[in-house]
Design a protein around this motif. Structure first.
Motif, PDB file in Angstrom:
ATOM      1  N   LYS A   1      -2.659  -1.368  13.090  1.00 54.94           N
ATOM      2  CA  LYS A   1      -1.240  -1.039  12.891  1.00 54.94           C
ATOM      3  C   LYS A   1      -0.952   0.436  13.209  1.00 54.94           C
TER       4      LYS A   1
ATOM      5  N   ARG B   1      -3.752 -13.071   1.649  1.00 55.13           N
ATOM      6  CA  ARG B   1      -2.640 -12.301   2.202  1.00 55.13           C
ATOM      7  C   ARG B   1      -1.949 -12.987   3.384  1.00 55.13           C
TER       8      ARG B   1
ATOM      9  N   THR C   1       2.952  -0.319   8.668  1.00 58.47           N
ATOM     10  CA  THR C   1       2.829  -0.454   7.213  1.00 58.47           C
ATOM     11  C   THR C   1       1.364  -0.339   6.805  1.00 58.47           C
TER      12      THR C   1
ATOM     13  N   ILE D   1      -4.490   8.875  -0.152  1.00 60.39           N
ATOM     14  CA  ILE D   1      -4.369   7.519  -0.721  1.00 60.39           C
ATOM     15  C   ILE D   1      -5.501   7.263  -1.733  1.00 60.39           C
TER      16      ILE D   1
ATOM     17  N   PHE E   1       0.497   3.264  -6.894  1.00 57.68           N
ATOM     18  CA  PHE E   1       0.560   3.260  -5.428  1.00 57.68           C
ATOM     19  C   PHE E   1       1.531   2.182  -4.934  1.00 57.68           C
TER      20      PHE E   1
ATOM     21  N   ASP F   1       1.598   4.831   5.123  1.00 62.22           N
ATOM     22  CA  ASP F   1       0.552   5.528   4.355  1.00 62.22           C
ATOM     23  C   ASP F   1       0.689   7.051   4.491  1.00 62.22           C
TER      24      ASP F   1
ATOM     25  N   TYR G   1      -3.761  -6.966   8.258  1.00 67.17           N
ATOM     26  CA  TYR G   1      -4.841  -6.548   7.363  1.00 67.17           C
ATOM     27  C   TYR G   1      -5.322  -5.122   7.696  1.00 67.17           C
TER      28      TYR G   1
HETATM   29  O1  S3P Z   1      -4.632  -3.313   2.430  1.00 67.05           O
HETATM   30  C1  S3P Z   1      -4.278  -2.504   1.527  1.00 67.05           C
HETATM   31  O2  S3P Z   1      -3.925  -2.881   0.395  1.00 67.05           O
HETATM   32  C2  S3P Z   1      -4.270  -1.056   1.873  1.00 67.05           C
HETATM   33  C3  S3P Z   1      -4.280  -0.687   3.197  1.00 67.05           C
HETATM   34  C4  S3P Z   1      -4.278   0.717   3.631  1.00 67.05           C
HETATM   35  O3  S3P Z   1      -3.617   0.861   4.900  1.00 67.05           O
HETATM   36  P1  S3P Z   1      -4.280   0.343   6.292  1.00 67.05           P
HETATM   37  O4  S3P Z   1      -3.967  -1.131   6.403  1.00 67.05           O
HETATM   38  O5  S3P Z   1      -3.577   1.147   7.342  1.00 67.05           O
HETATM   39  O6  S3P Z   1      -5.743   0.613   6.214  1.00 67.05           O
HETATM   40  C5  S3P Z   1      -3.611   1.592   2.564  1.00 67.05           C
HETATM   41  O7  S3P Z   1      -2.231   1.299   2.469  1.00 67.05           O
HETATM   42  C6  S3P Z   1      -4.263   1.382   1.233  1.00 67.05           C
HETATM   43  O8  S3P Z   1      -5.604   1.798   1.320  1.00 67.05           O
HETATM   44  C7  S3P Z   1      -4.186  -0.073   0.751  1.00 67.05           C
END
Ligand code: S3P
Ligand code: ADP
Ligand code: MG
Length: 173
Positions: free
Chosen positions: A13, A141, A77, A43, A55, A32, A8
């Motif tokens: 990560k 999730r 990720t 983003i 996205f 990202d 999450y």
């Molecule tokens: O959980 C998500 O859907 C997202 C997590 C973000 O990354 P982090 O998990 O590194 O914050 C980034 O990919 C975007 O804002 C969407």
């Protein structure tokens, strides 16, 4: 060899992936950051100007691209990456070393309350509502995250200790 970290938003990560790649002398890639560089946009701007669907399409394309490289790689990720399309299958097909960094709702909400600005999905959620939002979202999730080869319980652990746990579990197959 590829090591892929999933989990999450706020699970660590990016932080852990970077430190682990340094320690193992592997290349490091944050999906990202790769999207930001490739698209030339933050983003939150991609979400705002092009929409989440765009996205997710790009996230899927870049995931496929980075997983086809041959080098020793730690890939961090985004929180949503494994939860769309066939992304989780793609990750599992490419490595036996997919790790779910599991963090409690309470700790995630605490961490994320300080870091909402660059995370468009939670940017407008008041701090008081974050635990409920994170709880529901994480529940949806978890189905995907739990497909990882390994789950690492991360509450109250320093990144260094989490990395040591991961190192013991890495397989070179
Ligand atoms: O959980 C998500 O859907 C997202 C997590 C973000 O990354 P982090 O998990 O590194 O914050 C980034 O990919 C975007 O804002 C969407
Ligand atoms: N094991 C940990 N213990 C405490 N805080 C952590 C830990 N791992 C990461 N953090 C902090 O949590 C926040 C989110 O970490 P980040 O690596 O950006 O998560 P992600 O990439 O999963 O969204 C950062 O402020 C980071 O310093
Ligand atoms: Mg990250």
């Amino acid at each position: 060899m590829k090591i892929v970290l999933i989990g999450y938003m706020g699970s660590g990560k990016t932080t852990i992936g970077k430190k682990m790649a340094d320690k193992l002398k592997f290349d490091f890639l944050d999906l990202d950051d790769y999207i930001i560089e490739s698209e030339g946009m933050a983003i939150r701007d991609i979400f705002k100007e092009k929409g989440e669907l765009y996205f997710r399409k790009k996230e899927h394309e870049y995931l496929d691209e980075v997983l086809t490289t041959e080098q020793n790689l730690v890939l961090s990720t985004g929180g949503g990456t494994p939860c769309y399309g066939k992304n989780m299958e793609t990750i599992l097909k490419n490595t036996p070393n997919a790790f779910y960094l599991r963090v409690s709702i309470k700790e995630l909400a605490q961490r994320l309350s300080k870091e909402k600005e660059y995370r468009p999905l939670i940017k407008n959620i008041p701090d008081d509502d974050l635990p409920e939002f994170v709880g529901k979202h994480l529940f949806e999730r978890s189905f995907f995250y739990s497909k990882a080869a390994h789950t690492i319980m991360c509450d109250n652990k320093e990144p260094e200790d989490i990395i040591k746990e991961i190192e013991v579990l890495i397989t070179s197959a």
